[in-house]
Design an enzyme around this catalytic site. Structure first.
Site, PDB file in Angstrom:
ATOM      1  N   ARG A  19      30.154  15.400   6.565  1.00  0.00           N
ATOM      2  CA  ARG A  19      30.142  14.353   7.593  1.00  0.00           C
ATOM      3  C   ARG A  19      31.247  14.525   8.637  1.00  0.00           C
ATOM      4  O   ARG A  19      31.240  13.854   9.654  1.00  0.00           O
ATOM      5  CB  ARG A  19      30.238  12.970   6.934  1.00  0.00           C
ATOM      6  CG  ARG A  19      28.893  12.484   6.432  1.00  0.00           C
ATOM      7  CD  ARG A  19      29.004  11.132   5.774  1.00  0.00           C
ATOM      8  NE  ARG A  19      29.504  11.236   4.409  1.00  0.00           N
ATOM      9  CZ  ARG A  19      29.925  10.191   3.689  1.00  0.00           C
ATOM     10  NH1 ARG A  19      29.943   8.989   4.228  1.00  0.00           N
ATOM     11  NH2 ARG A  19      30.353  10.364   2.458  1.00  0.00           N
ATOM     12  N   THR A  85      31.736  15.892  -9.792  1.00  0.00           N
ATOM     13  CA  THR A  85      33.163  15.710 -10.067  1.00  0.00           C
ATOM     14  C   THR A  85      33.504  16.093 -11.506  1.00  0.00           C
ATOM     15  O   THR A  85      34.615  16.566 -11.773  1.00  0.00           O
ATOM     16  CB  THR A  85      33.567  14.243  -9.813  1.00  0.00           C
ATOM     17  OG1 THR A  85      32.594  13.389 -10.455  1.00  0.00           O
ATOM     18  CG2 THR A  85      33.585  13.925  -8.329  1.00  0.00           C
ATOM     19  N   TYR A 403      60.759  37.742  33.880  1.00  0.00           N
ATOM     20  CA  TYR A 403      59.578  38.575  33.607  1.00  0.00           C
ATOM     21  C   TYR A 403      59.308  39.481  34.795  1.00  0.00           C
ATOM     22  O   TYR A 403      59.149  39.024  35.917  1.00  0.00           O
ATOM     23  CB  TYR A 403      58.382  37.643  33.357  1.00  0.00           C
ATOM     24  CG  TYR A 403      57.120  38.328  32.920  1.00  0.00           C
ATOM     25  CD1 TYR A 403      57.111  39.219  31.857  1.00  0.00           C
ATOM     26  CD2 TYR A 403      55.912  38.061  33.564  1.00  0.00           C
ATOM     27  CE1 TYR A 403      55.937  39.824  31.450  1.00  0.00           C
ATOM     28  CE2 TYR A 403      54.734  38.658  33.157  1.00  0.00           C
ATOM     29  CZ  TYR A 403      54.753  39.549  32.096  1.00  0.00           C
ATOM     30  OH  TYR A 403      53.600  40.140  31.686  1.00  0.00           O
TER      31      TYR A 403
HETATM   32  C1  UD1 Z   1      32.929   9.710  -6.579  1.00  0.00           C
HETATM   33  C2  UD1 Z   1      32.693   8.943  -7.886  1.00  0.00           C
HETATM   34  C3  UD1 Z   1      32.449   7.467  -7.546  1.00  0.00           C
HETATM   35  C4  UD1 Z   1      33.644   6.920  -6.792  1.00  0.00           C
HETATM   36  C5  UD1 Z   1      33.930   7.766  -5.563  1.00  0.00           C
HETATM   37  C6  UD1 Z   1      35.218   7.339  -4.928  1.00  0.00           C
HETATM   38  C7  UD1 Z   1      31.628  10.487  -9.420  1.00  0.00           C
HETATM   39  C8  UD1 Z   1      30.364  10.919 -10.022  1.00  0.00           C
HETATM   40  N1  UD1 Z   1      31.550   9.494  -8.559  1.00  0.00           N
HETATM   41  O1  UD1 Z   1      31.761   9.587  -5.816  1.00  0.00           O
HETATM   42  O2  UD1 Z   1      32.238   6.711  -8.738  1.00  0.00           O
HETATM   43  O3  UD1 Z   1      33.409   5.566  -6.414  1.00  0.00           O
HETATM   44  O4  UD1 Z   1      34.062   9.158  -5.912  1.00  0.00           O
HETATM   45  O5  UD1 Z   1      35.393   7.995  -3.717  1.00  0.00           O
HETATM   46  O6  UD1 Z   1      32.674  11.014  -9.742  1.00  0.00           O
HETATM   47  N2  UD1 Z   1      34.380  17.202  -5.538  1.00  0.00           N
HETATM   48  C9  UD1 Z   1      34.568  18.458  -6.041  1.00  0.00           C
HETATM   49  N3  UD1 Z   1      33.502  19.120  -6.567  1.00  0.00           N
HETATM   50  C10 UD1 Z   1      32.255  18.572  -6.599  1.00  0.00           C
HETATM   51  C11 UD1 Z   1      32.075  17.278  -6.079  1.00  0.00           C
HETATM   52  C12 UD1 Z   1      33.153  16.613  -5.572  1.00  0.00           C
HETATM   53  O7  UD1 Z   1      35.683  18.985  -6.023  1.00  0.00           O
HETATM   54  O8  UD1 Z   1      31.336  19.240  -7.077  1.00  0.00           O
HETATM   55  C13 UD1 Z   1      35.512  16.500  -4.961  1.00  0.00           C
HETATM   56  C14 UD1 Z   1      35.323  16.246  -3.488  1.00  0.00           C
HETATM   57  O9  UD1 Z   1      35.896  17.280  -2.724  1.00  0.00           O
HETATM   58  C15 UD1 Z   1      36.059  14.930  -3.286  1.00  0.00           C
HETATM   59  C16 UD1 Z   1      35.925  14.236  -4.629  1.00  0.00           C
HETATM   60  O10 UD1 Z   1      35.610  15.239  -5.569  1.00  0.00           O
HETATM   61  O11 UD1 Z   1      37.423  15.104  -3.027  1.00  0.00           O
HETATM   62  C17 UD1 Z   1      34.865  13.165  -4.623  1.00  0.00           C
HETATM   63  O12 UD1 Z   1      33.633  13.736  -4.279  1.00  0.00           O
HETATM   64  P1  UD1 Z   1      32.533  12.886  -3.566  1.00  0.00           P
HETATM   65  O13 UD1 Z   1      31.335  13.706  -3.402  1.00  0.00           O
HETATM   66  O14 UD1 Z   1      33.101  12.226  -2.358  1.00  0.00           O
HETATM   67  O15 UD1 Z   1      32.264  11.769  -4.689  1.00  0.00           O
HETATM   68  P2  UD1 Z   1      31.350  10.518  -4.548  1.00  0.00           P
HETATM   69  O16 UD1 Z   1      29.936  10.925  -4.760  1.00  0.00           O
HETATM   70  O17 UD1 Z   1      31.692   9.829  -3.307  1.00  0.00           O
HETATM   71 CA    CA Z   2      33.657  10.433  -1.138  1.00  0.00          CA
END
Ligand code: UD1
Ligand code: CA
Length: 492
Positions: A19, A85, A403
């Site tokens: 985004r 995550t 220069y």
């Molecule tokens: C996640 C949480 C959600 C919480 C929210 C808060 C899970 C399943 N959900 O959701 O409950 O309310 O964060 O912001 O955990 N990342 C990785 N590898 C991945 C996916 C994500 O390193 O495969 C990192 C991203 O870079 C980011 C963070 O984890 O810094 C969160 O990822 P994001 O996709 O924003 O999580 P949400 O789906 O928003």
């Molecule tokens: Ca997020």
């Protein structure tokens, strides 16, 4: 007070951040002069963990290089094809000692305002309660998009349901149909018991709306295994807010700035207009310094006490000594010593060093210029690749001609020189101590100490030139009138 330091912090930074619509990875976008990831690493390091691991994947090389710059001791963990995550944390664990025990914190690389103090408080709460998992939660008026905290009849944390799964549950009906209405959200920041985290992650599936391995599923599994799972509610909502797009980037940047400016005001700095003052996170300021409106202090500026800066000034990594004044100035990688004055309308380029009590005045540009104590360049001049000795004065409208079209050369002006206006210093050239120059001098060869350099030819006036060559013009008429009036005055 007993201290609680986690065994490890795992910072998640593998996500794409689509985004942002940017060629730059999201976590490398800066606020307050530091990348989002840089802020996250500061906070993580600040709670003094034994190990600090950063999980990377998207734009791996750029992010990894940045991590090495910000925190050379941090371990890098690569996330594989499996998304989510939960998988990210599993990959993080893989670079930590396999038998690590104690508390493991999980934080995000895109949550920049989370403080080390909050992580310390989380670790302490988690360890004192003997929890298996402690999740940082917040109450949001608009919880849309976040995972919601599920609590049982006793009010204990029962688990987390992702927004998309809550949406699906609403359509399906049943016991979780109202999960979307829950306003307590999962911040994504947690403390885990290391062994519980390892065991539960191994059992997490990808059976959910997004087909990902959710870290949030660990909570339910830990509870089933008999561990206590509790929430650590944070009232300061900014600390848990992540950056997903550039609107949030600006919002978080403004809040960080508001906090930084407020901090310095409480430390004894007068900020006339906090709304138009921007101070980066790494800047330091002394007491009784006054910041006037529309001033940006960026990078690693260090400003002393009793300094006046602004209005309309942007300084990037500039050192300003006690009692100096810097007015309507743009400066970068420069040093302004105590009691010196700069501006209005000065441009300090990298390598400018102004000595104690010296002056760089109005419409003056300087670069690689060492201007000694009490030396002055007051008006309309360019000083590049030069050393100017103590107490010397450079006349108005002078240029250090550094220069030759191919290479840059250096000019040295000695101590207590009195250099005339409109002097051109054609480098390389050396002017001895106590020397001087006449107005309009072009200095091409060295000037010995005490000598007066003059290069202009004697002035010659061609009488009547305007009347002869420009007859009928306002110029000629003005000349005639002046001469006529001169005649009348003589007669009277
Ligand atoms: C996640 C949480 C959600 C919480 C929210 C808060 C899970 C399943 N959900 O959701 O409950 O309310 O964060 O912001 O955990 N990342 C990785 N590898 C991945 C996916 C994500 O390193 O495969 C990192 C991203 O870079 C980011 C963070 O984890 O810094 C969160 O990822 P994001 O996709 O924003 O999580 P949400 O789906 O928003
Ligand atoms: Ca997020």
């Amino acid at each position: 007070m007993s201290t609680h330091h986690p065994a490890a912090v795992v910072v998640l930074a593998a996500g794409e951040g689509t985004r942002m619509k940017s060629a730059t990875p999201k976590v490398l976008h800066p606020i307050g002069g530091r990348s989002l990831l840089g802020h996250a690493l500061r906070a993580a390091r600040g709670c003094r963990p034994e190990h600090l691991a950063v999980v990377v994947r998207h734009e791996r090389e750029r992010v990894a290089a940045h991590v090495a710059e910000c925190d050379p001791r941090a371990l890098l963990a690569d996330q594989d094809e499996t998304k989510g995550t939960g998988r990210a944390v599993e990959c993080g664990l893989a670079v930590l000692p396999p038998d690590l025990s104690g508390t493991i914190l999980v934080t995000y690389g895109d949550v920049p305002l989370l403080s080390a103090a909050t992580l310390q408080a989380l670790t302490r709460a988690h360890e004192e309660a003997g929890n298996a998992v402690t999740v940082v939660t917040a109450e949001l008026a608009d919880p849309g998009g976040y995972g919601r905290i599920l609590r049982d009849e006793a009010g204990e944390v029962a688990g987390i349901i992702e927004h998309k799964d809550a949406l699906a549950a609403r359509e399906a009906g049943g016991p979780l149909a109202h999960a979307l209405d829950i306003t307590e959200i999962n911040s994504g920041i947690y403390a885990f018991d290391a062994a519980v985290l390892r065991d539960c992650l191994a059992r997490v599936s990808t059976d959910n709306a997004q087909g990902e391995k959710y870290l949030t599923d660990v909570l339910g599994l830990a509870r089933e295994a008999g561990g206590s799972v509790r929430a650590h509610v944070v009232a300061d909502l900014w600390q848990t807010e992540g950056v997903n797009d550039r609107v949030q980037l600006a919002r978080m940047g403004a809040e960080l700035n508001r906090r930084t400016v407020e901090y310095w005001m409480r430390e004894g700095v007068t900020v006339i207009d906090p709304a138009t003052t921007w101070i980066d996170a790494d800047v330091t300021l002394g007491r009784d310094t006054v910041i006037r409106p529309q001033t940006q202090l960026l990078g690693a500026c260090s400003v002393g006490a009793d300094v006046v800066i602004g209005p309309d000034t942007t300084l990037t990594s500039v050192q300003v000594g006690d009692g100096a004044q810097v007015v309507r100035t743009h400066g970068e990688d420069a040093v302004v010593a105590a009691g010196a004055t700069v501006g209005p309308f000065a441009y300090l380029r990298p390598g400018t060093r102004l000595g104690e009590g010296g002056k760089i005045g109005t419409f003056v540009e300087t670069k690689n210029a060492d201007i000694g104590p009490g030396a002055k360049v007051p008006h309309l001049s360019y000083v590049g690749d030069a050393t100017i000795g103590e107490g010397s004065n450079i006349g108005a409208s002078s240029v250090f001609v550094n220069y030759d079209g191919v290479a840059k050369h250096h000019t040295t002006v000695g101590r207590h020189c009195r250099m005339g206006s409109d002097t051109m210093y054609v480098a390389p050239v050396t002017i001895g101590d106590g020397a001087g120059s006449g107005a309009g001098t072009v200095i091409r060869t060295d000037v010995p100490p005490g000598a007066m350099a003059i290069t202009v030819a004697r002035q010659r006036n061609i009488e009547g030139w305007a009347q002869a060559r420009r007859a009928g013009t306002p110029q000629a008429r003005a000349a005639e009138e002046a001469l006529g009036r001169g005649d009348q005055e003589e007669q009277a």
